[in-house]
Design a protein around this motif. Structure first.
Motif, short mmCIF file in Angstrom:
data_model
loop_
_atom_site.label_atom_id
_atom_site.label_comp_id
_atom_site.label_asym_id
_atom_site.label_seq_id
_atom_site.Cartn_x
_atom_site.Cartn_y
_atom_site.Cartn_z
N LYS A 147 0.86 -1.18 0.00
CA LYS A 147 0.00 0.00 0.00
C LYS A 147 0.90 1.23 0.00
O LYS A 147 1.71 1.43 0.91
CB LYS A 147 -0.89 0.00 1.24
CG LYS A 147 -1.99 -1.05 1.22
CD LYS A 147 -2.88 -0.92 2.46
CE LYS A 147 -4.03 -1.91 2.43
NZ LYS A 147 -4.91 -1.79 3.62
N LEU A 148 0.78 2.05 -1.03
CA LEU A 148 1.64 3.21 -1.20
C LEU A 148 0.87 4.50 -0.93
O LEU A 148 -0.37 4.50 -0.88
CB LEU A 148 2.20 3.23 -2.62
CG LEU A 148 3.02 2.00 -3.03
CD1 LEU A 148 3.42 2.11 -4.50
CD2 LEU A 148 4.25 1.85 -2.15
N PRO A 149 1.59 5.62 -0.77
CA PRO A 149 0.90 6.91 -0.62
C PRO A 149 0.00 7.19 -1.82
O PRO A 149 0.18 6.64 -2.90
CB PRO A 149 2.06 7.90 -0.52
CG PRO A 149 3.22 7.09 -0.05
CD PRO A 149 3.05 5.73 -0.63
N ASP A 150 -0.98 8.06 -1.62
CA ASP A 150 -1.92 8.47 -2.67
C ASP A 150 -2.77 7.30 -3.16
O ASP A 150 -3.20 7.26 -4.33
CB ASP A 150 -1.20 9.12 -3.86
CG ASP A 150 -0.37 10.33 -3.44
OD1 ASP A 150 -0.80 11.03 -2.51
OD2 ASP A 150 0.70 10.53 -4.03
N ASP A 151 -2.99 6.30 -2.28
CA ASP A 151 -3.84 5.14 -2.60
C ASP A 151 -3.32 4.30 -3.74
O ASP A 151 -4.06 3.51 -4.33
CB ASP A 151 -5.28 5.60 -2.91
CG ASP A 151 -5.97 6.18 -1.70
OD1 ASP A 151 -5.69 5.69 -0.58
OD2 ASP A 151 -6.77 7.11 -1.87
N ARG A 152 -2.07 4.45 -4.10
CA ARG A 152 -1.49 3.61 -5.14
C ARG A 152 -1.10 2.26 -4.56
O ARG A 152 -1.02 2.07 -3.35
CB ARG A 152 -0.29 4.29 -5.78
CG ARG A 152 -0.64 5.51 -6.63
CD ARG A 152 0.60 6.18 -7.20
NE ARG A 152 1.51 6.63 -6.14
CZ ARG A 152 2.75 6.17 -5.97
NH1 ARG A 152 3.24 5.27 -6.80
NH2 ARG A 152 3.52 6.64 -4.98
N ILE A 153 -0.85 1.31 -5.47
CA ILE A 153 -0.49 -0.07 -5.09
C ILE A 153 0.87 -0.40 -5.69
O ILE A 153 1.13 -0.09 -6.86
CB ILE A 153 -1.55 -1.07 -5.58
CG1 ILE A 153 -2.90 -0.79 -4.94
CG2 ILE A 153 -1.12 -2.51 -5.32
CD1 ILE A 153 -4.04 -1.50 -5.63
N GLY A 154 1.73 -1.01 -4.91
CA GLY A 154 3.03 -1.45 -5.40
C GLY A 154 3.09 -2.97 -5.51
O GLY A 154 2.65 -3.69 -4.60
N LEU A 155 3.61 -3.46 -6.61
CA LEU A 155 3.71 -4.90 -6.84
C LEU A 155 5.18 -5.23 -7.11
O LEU A 155 5.79 -4.66 -8.02
CB LEU A 155 2.83 -5.30 -8.03
CG LEU A 155 2.62 -6.79 -8.30
CD1 LEU A 155 1.27 -7.01 -8.97
CD2 LEU A 155 3.72 -7.34 -9.18
N VAL A 156 5.75 -6.14 -6.31
CA VAL A 156 7.18 -6.46 -6.37
C VAL A 156 7.35 -7.97 -6.53
O VAL A 156 6.64 -8.75 -5.88
CB VAL A 156 7.92 -6.01 -5.10
CG1 VAL A 156 9.42 -6.27 -5.23
CG2 VAL A 156 7.64 -4.56 -4.79
N ILE A 157 8.30 -8.35 -7.37
CA ILE A 157 8.72 -9.76 -7.41
C ILE A 157 10.19 -9.79 -7.76
O ILE A 157 10.67 -8.97 -8.56
CB ILE A 157 7.88 -10.58 -8.42
CG1 ILE A 157 8.14 -12.07 -8.18
CG2 ILE A 157 8.19 -10.19 -9.86
CD1 ILE A 157 7.02 -12.96 -8.64
N GLY A 158 10.94 -10.68 -7.10
CA GLY A 158 12.38 -10.73 -7.33
C GLY A 158 12.96 -12.10 -7.09
O GLY A 158 12.30 -13.00 -6.54
N ASP A 159 14.20 -12.28 -7.50
CA ASP A 159 14.87 -13.57 -7.42
C ASP A 159 16.36 -13.32 -7.21
O ASP A 159 17.05 -12.81 -8.10
CB ASP A 159 14.63 -14.37 -8.70
CG ASP A 159 15.25 -15.77 -8.65
OD1 ASP A 159 15.84 -16.12 -7.62
OD2 ASP A 159 15.13 -16.49 -9.66
N VAL A 160 16.87 -13.69 -6.02
CA VAL A 160 18.29 -13.55 -5.71
C VAL A 160 19.03 -14.77 -6.25
O VAL A 160 18.58 -15.91 -6.10
CB VAL A 160 18.52 -13.41 -4.20
CG1 VAL A 160 20.01 -13.31 -3.88
CG2 VAL A 160 17.78 -12.20 -3.66
N GLN A 161 20.17 -14.54 -6.86
CA GLN A 161 20.98 -15.62 -7.41
C GLN A 161 21.39 -16.58 -6.29
O GLN A 161 21.73 -16.19 -5.18
CB GLN A 161 22.23 -15.03 -8.07
CG GLN A 161 23.28 -16.07 -8.47
CD GLN A 161 24.68 -15.50 -8.46
OE1 GLN A 161 24.92 -14.43 -7.92
NE2 GLN A 161 25.61 -16.22 -9.06
N GLY A 162 21.39 -17.88 -6.62
CA GLY A 162 21.89 -18.87 -5.68
C GLY A 162 20.79 -19.58 -4.92
O GLY A 162 19.64 -19.13 -4.88
N HIS A 163 21.18 -20.71 -4.31
CA HIS A 163 20.25 -21.51 -3.51
C HIS A 163 20.97 -21.91 -2.23
O HIS A 163 21.46 -23.03 -2.09
CB HIS A 163 19.78 -22.74 -4.28
CG HIS A 163 18.97 -22.42 -5.49
ND1 HIS A 163 19.53 -22.17 -6.72
CD2 HIS A 163 17.63 -22.28 -5.65
CE1 HIS A 163 18.58 -21.91 -7.59
NE2 HIS A 163 17.42 -21.97 -6.97
#
Length: 752
Positions: A550-566
């Motif tokens: 939930k971001l300011p001004d009623d905006r929505i943030g969508l994030v997805i990521g992948d760190v190298q390695g296991h």
């Protein structure tokens, strides 16, 4: 080609185009191997094990025409019990796919829409609506042989080149079966008792062993076949003659310890254990006891056949009387056998080493129980093996959840009946062995004719108990009891190590899950769904993450990521990046600036790892999208039953070039449209080109939009169903070397 059409053939131009992709090469190897198969079961197993990776295996079947013109189920993989009961026999005049393919004399394709609605009934394909089923008629010189039905991982479209490959595979199976049928008195099972068993693609006795080459019989060899799933073993008439054993009415072979010379038995068991553990061809030479006390020297040459999961399911081969061979070969064989065998004690040591090697490859408890089922059980000639593990002071069964299929119910009841004696053996810390004549006293027909109960103790701790049963009575000699006791120690150590691994893996996975959002926030005008699946290879914990902000001004943030390695470092870096990106995003920075700051943060963490990431913002009032991408797969928009990747320029992965700016893209998500973001583990498959995997996914998303999109059943349930379908296609793979994360967003209505 659209899967809603009944069928489409490849064009002349496409069929003549040289194909050099990995899929085509795999298909050509498959065809070559098909031409060397000796049974219908081998044919189906080869198609599933060696064919293109998009033949999923689950729900595949092979039917042969019997003498009265009916199609009878001969080999299968992944068919449920109700399908065996209802469709073990198919009338060629019916409207079922097998009948339609044979009657029309051309491949018959059911689209994913049909498999999820009406094949074989309306409940058959629930949850698998992204899988197509093709039925290939097997016809040689205008003579029908049967049909081959295969499940395909095609989600929305089937490329023309794949259709060409399937037809070639079907024709190879048809010609090989026609050759086998022409050279053998093949009998098709007639009654319910001979219904083929599911799970390994095996044949019933009536059809498996007659399909042998006439050349083998003419050479004076005996042929044998062992079904490692059911434990049944069959010999042809020549095999009984070669070994000097009285023939049985149904062709069932005598147990190994009844025919092999006692001094040679440990050697044979050790060699068999090695062959079962690795698969492939093997050769054993041993003495057999004939009637009248005579001894003959036999050479056994065979092959251990593996299923699609690399588990041994069948052994087939030849028995040869070495006394009839050339004198030089006989003498060389005897000398080699003497050198290999040595003393009986040395042979038993070799057997224990072979079992130890098989168990040493096991990593998880499931791997251990699989090794016991696949290697130890047939090596000992046991009817079944049941394992119970100690859990909080109680014995809980584990093995029959792995060794199941048609005998699951029988093993469950056997485990229930044996609970007391297994607990007793563990309490005494001493093995128990049955005595001749005492096998069937207590519990009637389910009680085995002979049995051994082994307490499993490792490092002074009680690990569990092991019940080994036999179909015929036997006397356990002092050497036998020593052998089984030693095996119990090896098994206990393996189980203890595997349980420790499972515990560490569970904790690591839970740690990673704890760093992801427990729930997604409820947002006005927006429906969402998310999934995360850990890797299934080794103790690999990864760095995949997602977030909905939930971001300011009623905006929505969508994030997805992948760190190298296991490893643990990747998970720790993931947690730091997630926190840092969330802070930059909530401060009001746009996606490009947020990724640039996060990239600099990663370079300051004193790690050599990098990460891919996608961050976008959505204004629910008008659907305005702003996005930036750091080496991550592009998001997918699903709108009007169409699915396409957003045209989103990207920059380098985070941490690679901290001074490099990221381009900012602007787009719009209209009411009724859906957005998918994911990590590459969702589509990445070692057996398929990455771009082709993405295209298959896009086709599946279009199918979902037409069939069960938000307009049909509502946004929230539709997204949950889509998330399940996407992850289902991942879990059906043989292995999952990478983590999988996905996040779905659907705009339901504009905000005022």
């Amino acid at each position: 080609m659209d899967l809603t059409s009944p069928w489409a053939s490849p064009s002349e131009d496409e069929s003549r185009t040289p194909r050099s992709s990995p899929t085509a090469r795999s298909a050509m190897r498959c065809v070559r191997l098909l031409l060397g198969c000796t049974t219908a079961a081998d044919l189906l197993g080869t198609v599933l094990a060696e064919g293109p990776g998009w033949i999923t295996g689950e729900g595949s079947a092979l039917y042969l025409l019997d003498s009265v013109g009916m199609l009878r189920l001969t080999a299968s993989h992944g068919l449920p019990d109700w399908a065996h009961e209802r469709y073990s026999t198919v009338d060629p005049a019916s409207d079922l796919p097998a009948a339609m393919a044979l009657r029309l004399r051309r491949p018959y394709l059911l689209s994913p829409e049909h498999t999820s609605i009406d094949y074989p009934n309306k409940n058959a394909g629930m949850g698998t609506g992204m899988v197509a089923v093709i039925t290939l008629p097997m016809i040689v010189d205008e003579r029908p042989v049967g049909v081959l039905s295969l499940a395909l991982a095609h989600r929305g479209t089937v490329p023309h080149r794949d259709l060409d490959v399937l037809e070639t595979i079907g024709e190879a199976c048809a010609h090989r079966l026609s050759h086998l049928l022409d050279h053998a008195d093949a009998r098709i099972p007639r009654g319910p008792a001979e219904t083929p068993q599911d799970g390994d693609g095996s044949l019933p006795a009536g059809l498996a062993h007659p399909m042998l080459s006439l050349a083998v019989r003419a050479a004076g060899h005996g042929a044998f076949e062992r079904d490692l799933v059911t434990g049944e073993s069959y010999w042809d008439a020549a095999a009984f003659q070669v070994t000097g054993q009285p023939a049985t009415a149904d062709g069932s072979a005598p147990e190994l310890d009844r025919i092999v010379h006692p001094e040679d038995l440990p050697d044979v068991q050790a060699a068999l254990a090695e062959a079962l553990a690795t698969g492939g061809r093997y050769r054993i030479e041993y003495r057999v006891l004939r009637r009248g006390g005579k001894v003959a020297r036999i050479e056994e040459t065979g092959e251990v056949m593996l299923d699609v999961h690399d588990r041994p399911v069948r052994v087939a081969g030849l028995l040869t009387d070495r006394e009839q061979s050339r004198a030089q070969s006989r003498e060389q064989g005897r000398e080699q056998n003497r050198e290999q065998r040595g003393t009986p004690a040395g042979a038993r040591t070799a057997l224990l080493l072979a079992l130890t090697r098989a168990l040493s490859r096991a990593v998880t408890v499931r791997d251990v129980t699989t090794a016991v089922t696949d290697v130890a059980r047939p090596t000992f000639g046991a009817a079944s093996i049941v394992l119970d593990l100690v859990d909080e002071g109680r014995l809980l069964p584990v093995s029959h959840t792995v060794y199941g299929g048609p005998r699951r119910t029988e093993l469950t009841r056997l485990a229930d009946l044996s609970e007391d004696v297994m607990q007793h053996a563990l309490t005494r810390s001493a093995p128990l062995f049955s005595e001749p004549g005492a096998g069937r006293v207590r519990h009637g027909p389910l009680t085995p004719a002979a049995w051994a109960v082994l307490p499993l103790v490792a490092s002074g701790r009680q690990v569990g108990s092991c019940l080994i049963t036999f179909a015929t009575e036997r006397v356990f000699s002092r050497e036998d009891r020593t052998l089984y006791s030693a095996f119990a120690g090896i098994l206990a150590q393996s189980l203890e190590r595997a349980r420790l691994y499972d515990t560490h893996l569970h904790r690591a996975t839970e740690l990673q899950r704890a760093m992801l959002p427990r729930t997604l926030p409820r947002l006005s005008g927006i429906a969402s769904a998310a999934r995360y699946l850990p890797s299934t290879e080794g103790m690999q914990i990864g760095g995949d993450w997602y977030d909905l902000l939930k971001l300011p001004d009623d905006r929505i943030g969508l994030v997805i990521g992948d760190v190298q390695g296991h490893n643990a470092e990747a998970t720790a870096v993931m947690g730091q990046l997630r926190s840092g990106l969330r802070a930059y995003a909530t401060d009001g920075h746009d996606p490009a600036a947020t990724l640039a700051r996060t990239s600099r943060l990663l370079t300051e963490l004193d790690t050599e790892l990098f990460a891919t990431c996608l961050y976008l913002t959505l204004d629910p009032t008008d659907g305005a999208l702003t996005a930036a991408r750091a080496g991550h797969p592009a998001p997918v928009r699903i709108a009007d039953a169409k699915a396409a990747e957003l045209d989103l320029p990207g920059g380098p992965p985070l941490g690679v070039d901290p001074g490099q700016p990221y381009p900012l893209a602007v787009d719009r998500l209209s009411v009724g449209e859906t957005l998918l973001v994911y990590t590459d583990g969702l589509v990445e498959d070692r057996e398929e080109d990455y771009d082709e995997s993405v295209q298959r996914m896009l086709g599946g998303l279009e199918l979902w939009a037409r069939q069960t999109g938000p307009a049909r059943i509502g946004a929230a349930p539709a997204l949950e169903r889509l998330a399940d379908l996407l992850t289902l296609n991942v879990t059906e793979r043989r292995s999952r070397p990478d983590d999988v994360a996905l996040l779905l967003l659907h705009r339901t209505s504009p905000l005022p």
